[in-house]
Motif scaffolding. Structure first.
Motif, PDB file in Angstrom:
ATOM      1  N   THR A 226       0.830  -1.204   0.000  1.00 21.40           N
ATOM      2  CA  THR A 226       0.000   0.000   0.000  1.00 21.40           C
ATOM      3  C   THR A 226       0.866   1.257   0.000  1.00 21.40           C
ATOM      4  O   THR A 226       0.491   2.266  -0.608  1.00 21.40           O
ATOM      5  N   ASN A 227       2.034   1.186   0.614  1.00 26.72           N
ATOM      6  CA  ASN A 227       2.972   2.307   0.487  1.00 26.72           C
ATOM      7  C   ASN A 227       3.356   2.532  -0.978  1.00 26.72           C
ATOM      8  O   ASN A 227       3.445   3.677  -1.441  1.00 26.72           O
ATOM      9  N   ALA A 228       3.579   1.443  -1.699  1.00 32.29           N
ATOM     10  CA  ALA A 228       3.936   1.567  -3.120  1.00 32.29           C
ATOM     11  C   ALA A 228       2.768   2.164  -3.907  1.00 32.29           C
ATOM     12  O   ALA A 228       2.968   2.998  -4.801  1.00 32.29           O
ATOM     13  N   HIS A 244       7.520  -1.038  -7.465  1.00 33.65           N
ATOM     14  CA  HIS A 244       7.519  -2.407  -6.936  1.00 33.65           C
ATOM     15  C   HIS A 244       7.409  -2.398  -5.415  1.00 33.65           C
ATOM     16  O   HIS A 244       7.975  -1.524  -4.763  1.00 33.65           O
ATOM     17  N   ALA A 245       6.693  -3.383  -4.874  1.00 32.56           N
ATOM     18  CA  ALA A 245       6.739  -3.646  -3.429  1.00 32.56           C
ATOM     19  C   ALA A 245       7.525  -4.944  -3.248  1.00 32.56           C
ATOM     20  O   ALA A 245       7.276  -5.939  -3.942  1.00 32.56           O
ATOM     21  N   GLY A 357       5.726  -7.210  -6.152  1.00 32.44           N
ATOM     22  CA  GLY A 357       4.458  -6.522  -5.942  1.00 32.44           C
ATOM     23  C   GLY A 357       4.368  -5.372  -6.927  1.00 32.44           C
ATOM     24  O   GLY A 357       5.127  -4.404  -6.799  1.00 32.44           O
ATOM     25  N   VAL A 358       3.500  -5.495  -7.897  1.00 30.61           N
ATOM     26  CA  VAL A 358       3.416  -4.463  -8.940  1.00 30.61           C
ATOM     27  C   VAL A 358       1.959  -4.059  -9.169  1.00 30.61           C
ATOM     28  O   VAL A 358       1.019  -4.731  -8.695  1.00 30.61           O
ATOM     29  N   TYR A 359       1.801  -2.984  -9.919  1.00 30.64           N
ATOM     30  CA  TYR A 359       0.466  -2.441 -10.175  1.00 30.64           C
ATOM     31  C   TYR A 359      -0.328  -3.443 -11.002  1.00 30.64           C
ATOM     32  O   TYR A 359       0.181  -4.015 -11.964  1.00 30.64           O
TER      33      TYR A 359
END
Lengths: 438, 438
Positions: A226-228, A244-245, A357-359
């Motif tokens: 969620t920060n990303a 990226h996360a 972790g990507v959009y």
């Protein structure tokens, strides 16, 4: 970088070059290229400092034109020279700017030396490290910069330290966002989302304003998905897919646990995906994973273990480490950040993939759009990535994915005020922080 | 390695390989080679543990023949296989054993990951890490081993942890002796020499008994010169010239300070020697040092700075770092250990040299024999070294060298009871511990 005023703190003498010395050096100097070792700080009025010679008395430094690029360095750190003019360095690539937040912390203390040594970007890639800290950690940042100097890394051509992301992120081609507030006693996940969300909203705006238009951003500070998301929403001029996360440590731990269970060395485990959130709802995928090229479920026939114990083993690793080691896993986290970068700058081995972790926009898995979700990716080694097509799902996996997706949607509603999507409303039913990441 | 009794602690399940799985793996297995991931502990009665699966309930493990090599591993960590049978690894060199003491400390926490990553010994050198800790640090050692596992380093083929140097040093080809007692409040240097000297006497005996006959030993724990002397005197069956006391961080810092003063990048500074003791009597040599191939005294014409400030700047670096960073310089110390190893396993660049604290017998500089003294060395890259011939001396340098030599002779008299040379008698006039190394 606009620097309004330059006053010297107590630690930087001016260069004492004499004309007799310059004759040895002049061949190497070239004002076209700015390759210096300098450190910058802006606290109210802008100040410049270097990490070295801390026993020296205060020295006055001439105020320079704030618009000139050379205004943020002086003395020995303002050498301008041309790598192309030297035999050892003329075949090197163009210098890249790597910004790191939380740079005075333990993860960074491992990561920065890996970056500077050349093991991440290769032996012909000179790098500039731009270190972001806080007012409180500024002295520690100086200490980090001093240790980097004492390490004599040939590829490390510039170090800058600061507490203003609008300065530190200038022209960044990589932004490794490690810094985040830890959760204090009695603090709920919703509070943490809000506090850290504000940091990442600001950093997103700063990236949007001053970073390279194709900067690659890896968010490590939790809650990282969620920060990303907050970060990318505040940086509309940077492609959302560049954010990226980090779920690579989870992937590495999952590979290790599968290897241990199967009785193989970990290099035999491939195609491991972490789906979803970097939290306890994350889904380490054993359905698509392989051992020696064979589906894991054919190799590990204890399916009860896979379904009921495997995920917990991956997730409890961080907590177990804190119990043993008394500190959180800084070293292996730094290794996993290196792995994540390398996965983007080197071609993915044939048939394999990595998790990031990507959009979710444009994903082929039916994951709802508009969130940051860990999924299987492949890269040609150009810094970009594409989604993997050939993954399969079963009911067990789909059910788990739906749960982590729901959590990320709830987290998104919590931070709507930080993503420009209305008023934040938080309804997070349970604490899903991973053990060891408090 | 004699292991008298094997009882399982609470954390290692046995391998659950089934015959159907073995078909995938059997081609890779070969009992001739022992390349397993195992961790060993001997606390009074010998016990074996692995770092993983710490949530598992106690599991009974069959007592095996204590004389068989496989007795110190079991379950998933006892895989025996042949790197020669795999395409990716068949061109690799033979596995080497690297023992590290103080393995749970911060310097090791940086160093171990560098060793495991391949950046020290190269991408075709598989390694086994043998980690020595104390009863108190044993849990932390397990944490370190867990993080090493989670890092999935392909070259790291074995990790063993223990608290008995006679086990951990077995067949060691490198011994990196980092662990030492820190100086407590009110403790004098003489006390420290005695306390740490006993540790290094024991470790020397252990190396003598069980290590490779050509083991290379690098002593980092302070007072490192005299610790190295004690160690080598207790290991008469290992060549005395194989023992080193680390002065490479001092050399690196000296290079950085000369570069800063001259206004050049640090890669232009060469031929820097640290003479003598790793203490405040050490002599960073600017007479023989060069910048861009030119003698430093021709480049830095501020000879007053060279004679009066340079040495202090090098020596105060550690203390300045602690002030800034709040911790001692673990990261750059680990880098300097890597540099020290690389200097022995890669040929020294033409015309240059490196500093190492080595046994003085046969030195061409007139340094008294029978002590460990930092001097300029060159290597063909075979792990061995030779003294540099073409160095010059002036009165300033000779006077300084005489002082550090006298100190090392006094330290030697202090530890005579630990080197088999009579009764120790301590007459150390001043405290010469380097700032930041308390």
């Amino acid at each position: 970088m606009a620097v309004a005023e330059l006053t010297a703190p107590s630690i930087c003498p001016k260069s004492n070059l004499r004309s007799s010395q310059l004759s040895y050096l002049s061949a190497r100097f070239n004002s076209r290229r700015h390759q210096s070792f300098h450190l910058l700080r802006r606290v109210r009025s802008a100040r410049i400092s270097c990490s070295v010679n801390s026993q020296s008395p205060p020295v006055a430094v001439k105020t320079q034109d704030p618009k000139s690029k050379s205004s943020d360095c002086y003395g020995v750190f303002c050498l301008t020279y041309d790598l192309k003019a030297e035999d050892e360095t003329k075949s090197w690539k163009k210098l890249i700017n790597i910004a790191v937040s939380g740079a005075a912390g333990m993860i960074s203390n491992h990561l920065l030396f890996k970056l500077a040594s050349g093991q991440v970007f290769g032996p012909d890639q000179p790098i500039a490290l731009k270190l972001l800290g806080s007012e409180k950690s500024f002295q520690a940042l100086e200490g980090v910069a001093m240790e980097l100097e004492d390490s004599l890394f040939p590829l490390l051509r510039e170090v800058k330290i600061g507490i203003d992301p609008y300065e530190v992120f200038q022209d960044a081609e990589w932004a490794l966002l490690i810094g985040a507030k830890p959760r204090g006693p009695g603090m709920e996940r919703a509070d943490l989302l809000d506090i850290n969300g504000q940091i990442f909203a600001e950093q997103g705006k700063a990236l949007n304003a001053v970073a390279s238009r194709n900067v690659k951003v890896i968010v490590v500070g939790n809650p990282c998905n969620t920060n990303a998301l907050i970060c990318l929403k505040n940086a509309p001029n940077i492609p959302a897919k560049n954010f990226h996360a980090l779920t690579r440590l989870d992937e590495n731990r999952a590979k290790c646990q599968l290897a241990l269970k199967a009785g193989v060395f970990y290099d035999k485990v491939s195609n491991v995906t972490i789906w979803g959130n970097h939290s306890t709802t994350q889904v380490p995928d054993f359905l698509n994973a392989r051992i020696n090229g064979v589906p894991v479920k054919q190799v590990i026939t204890d399916h009860k273990w896979l379904e009921e114990e495997f995920t917990e083993k991956v997730q409890k690793r961080g907590g177990a480490l804190i119990q043993k080691w008394g500190r959180s896993s800084a070293a292996s986290t730094a290794v996993s950040i290196v792995d994540a970068i390398k996965s983007l700058v080197t071609p993915t081995p044939e048939g394999d993939w990595f998790s990031s972790g990507v959009y979710t926009n444009g994903n082929p898995y039916g994951i709802v759009e508009g969130i940051v979700f860990s999924m299987p990716c492949r890269s040609k080694g150009d810094g970009d990535y594409e989604f993997v097509k050939d993954v399969t799902f079963d009911n067990y996996l789909l059910k788990k994915i739906t749960k982590t997706e729901a959590e990320l949607l709830a987290e998104k509603r919590c931070v709507a005020h930080l993503t420009g999507e209305g008023i934040g409303f938080c309804d997070l039913p349970e604490d899903t922080m991973l053990p060891g990441e408090m």
